[in-house]
Design an enzyme around this catalytic site. Structure first.
Site, short mmCIF file in Angstrom:
data_model
loop_
_atom_site.label_atom_id
_atom_site.label_comp_id
_atom_site.label_asym_id
_atom_site.label_seq_id
_atom_site.Cartn_x
_atom_site.Cartn_y
_atom_site.Cartn_z
N THR A 110 0.88 -1.33 0.04
CA THR A 110 -0.06 -0.59 -0.03
C THR A 110 0.71 1.38 0.26
O THR A 110 1.07 2.54 -1.08
CB THR A 110 -0.44 -0.24 1.67
N HIS A 169 -7.51 -1.09 4.86
CA HIS A 169 -7.37 -2.73 4.63
C HIS A 169 -9.49 -1.97 4.77
O HIS A 169 -9.57 -4.27 5.03
CB HIS A 169 -6.77 -3.11 6.51
N ARG A 224 -1.29 -8.70 -3.11
CA ARG A 224 0.01 -9.45 -3.42
C ARG A 224 0.02 -10.87 -3.11
O ARG A 224 -0.86 -11.39 -2.00
CB ARG A 224 1.11 -8.81 -2.23
N SER A 284 5.20 -10.34 5.43
CA SER A 284 5.51 -9.43 5.79
C SER A 284 4.56 -8.69 7.31
O SER A 284 4.93 -8.15 7.90
CB SER A 284 4.78 -8.66 4.74
N TYR A 316 1.19 -6.88 -7.02
CA TYR A 316 2.31 -6.46 -6.20
C TYR A 316 4.15 -7.20 -6.92
O TYR A 316 4.60 -6.15 -7.61
CB TYR A 316 2.81 -6.92 -4.93
N SER A 357 11.38 2.94 -6.58
CA SER A 357 12.10 1.85 -5.70
C SER A 357 12.55 1.34 -4.70
O SER A 357 12.05 2.51 -3.87
CB SER A 357 13.62 2.03 -6.69
N PHE A 358 12.53 0.11 -4.35
CA PHE A 358 12.44 -0.02 -2.74
C PHE A 358 14.11 0.59 -1.97
O PHE A 358 13.31 1.48 -1.18
CB PHE A 358 12.36 -1.63 -2.92
N ARG A 390 10.91 -3.31 4.41
CA ARG A 390 11.81 -4.51 5.13
C ARG A 390 12.60 -4.86 3.89
O ARG A 390 13.79 -4.37 4.32
CB ARG A 390 10.39 -5.61 5.87
P1 A3P Z 1 8.04 -7.11 2.96
O1 A3P Z 1 7.84 -6.47 4.48
O2 A3P Z 1 8.04 -8.35 2.42
O3 A3P Z 1 9.43 -6.12 2.87
P2 A3P Z 1 1.98 -1.73 3.08
O4 A3P Z 1 2.70 -0.80 2.32
O5 A3P Z 1 0.58 -1.74 2.18
O6 A3P Z 1 2.24 -2.47 4.44
O7 A3P Z 1 3.20 -3.68 2.22
C1 A3P Z 1 4.80 -3.19 3.13
C2 A3P Z 1 5.22 -4.15 1.90
O8 A3P Z 1 5.70 -3.58 0.71
C3 A3P Z 1 6.31 -4.43 2.51
O9 A3P Z 1 7.33 -5.96 1.83
C4 A3P Z 1 7.61 -3.00 2.49
O10 A3P Z 1 8.74 -3.54 2.07
C5 A3P Z 1 6.74 -3.65 0.73
N1 A3P Z 1 7.30 -2.26 -0.16
C6 A3P Z 1 7.19 -1.18 0.69
N2 A3P Z 1 7.72 -0.71 -0.79
C7 A3P Z 1 8.32 -1.10 -1.86
C8 A3P Z 1 8.91 -0.32 -3.17
N3 A3P Z 1 9.09 0.48 -3.00
N4 A3P Z 1 9.16 -1.79 -3.40
C9 A3P Z 1 8.89 -2.94 -3.26
N5 A3P Z 1 8.02 -3.35 -1.99
C10 A3P Z 1 7.67 -2.09 -1.27
#
Ligand code: A3P
Length: 298
Positions: free
Chosen positions: A67, A114, A136, A144, A203, A238-239, A260
């Protein structure tokens, strides 16, 4: 404790794993909201009557589906800038923010939640607001969730192991909703409300081909943008860059556990062979009528 809030009777209960570790939740109609912050008892009945705006975007996802990632991308597309949003997505989270604060957000609002449709503002449907769903695969989602719920600084303060947490994930009472109920529930809600405009992003697809996915999303949102702009959104979101950008200030560092690992397939590092088999048979039973399919590796 049962609380009569008007339309539904809400109840404070515990989500519980096999060892007895608990997370408090407020069960309200079809939703199971973590009772860890905000005031869900007051918030949820009011939410239904909240005034919607024609240009509201409603970003819906099962918890931990990505999200934050999508919220930032949609914000950039709608504002036409690749600067990170000043605040966190939590500022626009329907189940936790007081209505007055949601009302005070500038347009266009990227509201996120949610919750199930039955607890969302009725005007979203009347005004034909655009919905975006992020989905996802449930194995990476479970991993996660476990990390979020047990992270240092997380209000969930979960103390069980991953295996213990899986027993909670597969139970009826799960903070932010049981995953299979959420997915199949929305599938039915959308089938019964064919006037709701919606777009689904997976995702795994966003991870694999962000340019294609962001262009399709932009077109759904009626946003015209250049290839260079899309490339810049991909880069900024990007992550690694998003994590850095959104947790840079001391005030924002507390959101570190929202970013994470950001991978597809991390579940293989956490599920045992036996757990994976049990989970697969749980899914095939619970999802047997669903038309959605999920990718577990890239
Ligand atoms: P992980 O815990 O598997 O790393 P939400 O935003 O719904 O809470 O989801 C969080 C999940 O999205 C986490 O997964 C987080 O690391 C991942 N996430 C956040 N930003 C991201 C990005 N730019 N690219 C890929 N995954 C990302």
């Amino acid at each position: 404790m049962a609380v009569n809030t008007g339309e539904f009777v809400g109840e404070f209960v515990d989500a519980r794993d096999r060892k007895g570790n608990t997370i408090p939740v407020f069960q309200y109609g079809e939703d199971t909201i973590p009772a860890i912050r905000g005031n869900p008892k007051e918030q949820l009945p009011q939410l239904k009557k909240m005034e919607a705006r024609d240009d509201d975007i409603v970003l819906c996802a099962a918890v931990k589906a990505g999200t934050h990632w999508l919220w930032e991308i949609i914000t950039m597309l709608l504002k036409g800038t690749t600067e990170y949003a000043a605040g966190p997505k939590e500022d626009a989270m329907l189940e936790f923010r007081p209505i007055e604060e949601l009302n005070a957000l500038p347009s266009p609002r990227i509201l996120n939640t949610h919750l199930r449709l039955s607890n969302l503002p009725e005007q979203f449907i009347e005004k034909k607001c655009k919905f975006v769903f992020v989905m996802r695969n449930p194995k990476d989602t479970a991993v996660s969730m476990y990390h979020h719920f047990s992270a240092e600084g997380s209000a969930f303060a979960y103390r069980g192991s991953f295996s213990d947490f899986l027993s909670m994930f597969m139970s009826g009472v799960v903070p932010h909703n049981n995953w299979t109920d959420y997915i199949t529930g929305w599938e039915k809600d959308l089938a019964m409300n064919p006037d709701i405009p919606y777009h689904i992003i997976h995702y795994e697809n966003l991870k694999q081909d962000p340019v294609r996915e962001i262009k399709t999303l932009a077109s759904y949102l009626d946003v015209t943008c250049t290839d260079d702009f899309v490339d810049d959104v991909v880069e900024k979101c990007s992550f690694r860059n998003l994590k850095k950008g959104k947790t840079a200030t001391p005030e924002n560092q507390r959101w570190h556990f929202m970013y994470r690992k950001g991978e597809v397939g991390d579940w293989k590092n956490w599920f045992t062979v036996a757990e994976n088999e049990e989970f697969d048979s749980y899914l095939s039973k619970e999802m047997n009528e669903s038309k959605f399919s999920f990718r577990y590796t890239l």
